[in-house]
Design a protein around this motif. Structure first.
Motif, PDB file in Angstrom:
ATOM      1  N   LEU A   1       0.903  -1.200  -0.147  1.00 17.45           N
ATOM      2  CA  LEU A   1      -0.127   0.016  -0.090  1.00 17.45           C
ATOM      3  C   LEU A   1       0.890   1.491   0.023  1.00 17.45           C
ATOM      4  O   LEU A   1       0.546   2.216  -0.503  1.00 17.45           O
ATOM      5  N   ALA A   2       1.945   1.187   0.720  1.00 10.72           N
ATOM      6  CA  ALA A   2       2.938   2.328   0.526  1.00 10.72           C
ATOM      7  C   ALA A   2       3.592   2.699  -0.762  1.00 10.72           C
ATOM      8  O   ALA A   2       3.705   3.492  -1.383  1.00 10.72           O
ATOM      9  N   TYR A   3       3.732   1.504  -1.703  1.00 10.27           N
ATOM     10  CA  TYR A   3       4.160   1.279  -2.852  1.00 10.27           C
ATOM     11  C   TYR A   3       3.004   2.112  -3.908  1.00 10.27           C
ATOM     12  O   TYR A   3       3.512   3.013  -4.602  1.00 10.27           O
ATOM     13  N   ILE A   4       1.994   1.666  -3.890  1.00  5.27           N
ATOM     14  CA  ILE A   4       0.743   2.183  -4.463  1.00  5.27           C
ATOM     15  C   ILE A   4       0.541   3.663  -4.087  1.00  5.27           C
ATOM     16  O   ILE A   4       0.562   4.510  -5.022  1.00  5.27           O
ATOM     17  N   SER A   5       0.726   4.269  -2.916  1.00  4.70           N
ATOM     18  CA  SER A   5       0.834   5.732  -2.513  1.00  4.70           C
ATOM     19  C   SER A   5       1.829   6.281  -3.175  1.00  4.70           C
ATOM     20  O   SER A   5       1.445   7.317  -3.733  1.00  4.70           O
TER      21      SER A   5
END
Length: 204
Positions: free
Chosen positions: A133-137
């Protein structure tokens, strides 16, 4: 006319969304889930693996939602849901599009499946989900979508997994992804598809 075999609360909504965006109709065959939230046996008569979505077009049977979305874009000459071919943005889009099911879905399901059973995800699964989810952010940049204001196939593709994560409040610690999911729900194609076939995620 294309026939869409659509399991309730499934990835099939992605296909309806793109068809709505393209102004195309289909013959939709709906399938209810079993009491254990499984696909019914009838879908095994459509595809050997009992998969959904599956489309039929001119005698061809096509499965896998990413393949179906690419097929529909090519069939109807749509270039509005992908960056220009051959550009760095095009290949970034292709990577994100394939990332959804090849990598992200498996990680997300390790937290989603326990949530369906009323359990917390194992620490290792939660840590892996947070990493993705940090990567998608980071990929969202200034947002609101993956490529700014313009909706892409990758946005449609990721929507189903985000709908399940949101259902179980698994986006709460990632406000940028949560805002992205909210932005996706305002898209006209999403609204039309869910009005027609019901929500992506099952109701509480």
């Amino acid at each position: 006319m294309i026939t869409l075999h659509a399991l309730k609360f499934s990835r099939a909504t992605r296909v309806l969304w793109l068809l709505e965006d393209l102004g195309q109709t289909c013959k939709r065959v709906d399938y209810d889930r079993t009491s254990k939230f499984r696909a019914p046996e009838e879908l095994s008569e459509v595809h050997p693996l009992g998969k959904s979505p599956v489309i039929e077009d001119r005698g061809e049977m096509i499965a896998e939602s990413a393949t179906i979305l690419r097929y529909l874009a090519a069939k109807y000459g749509d270039e509005s849901h992908q960056p220009p071919r051959g550009t760095p943005a095009f290949w970034r889009h292709e990577a994100l599009f394939d990332y959804v099911e090849s990598t992200f879905a498996g990680v997300a399901m390790q937290s989603i499946m326990p949530a369906f059973q009323g359990k917390d995800a194992p620490d290792q699964a939660k840590a892996a989900l947070d990493k993705h989810l940090a990567y998608i952010s980071s990929e969202l940049g200034d947002g609101p979508l993956l490529f700014g204001e313009r909706l892409m196939l990758a946005d449609i593709q990721i929507s189903y997994i985000l709908s399940l994560l949101a259902k179980f409040d698994l986006l709460a610690e990632h406000p940028k992804v949560s805002a992205y999911w909210q932005a996706l729900q305002t898209q006209p194609g999403y609204i039309a598809a869910t009005d027609a076939a019901g929500p992506m995620a099952p109701p509480n």
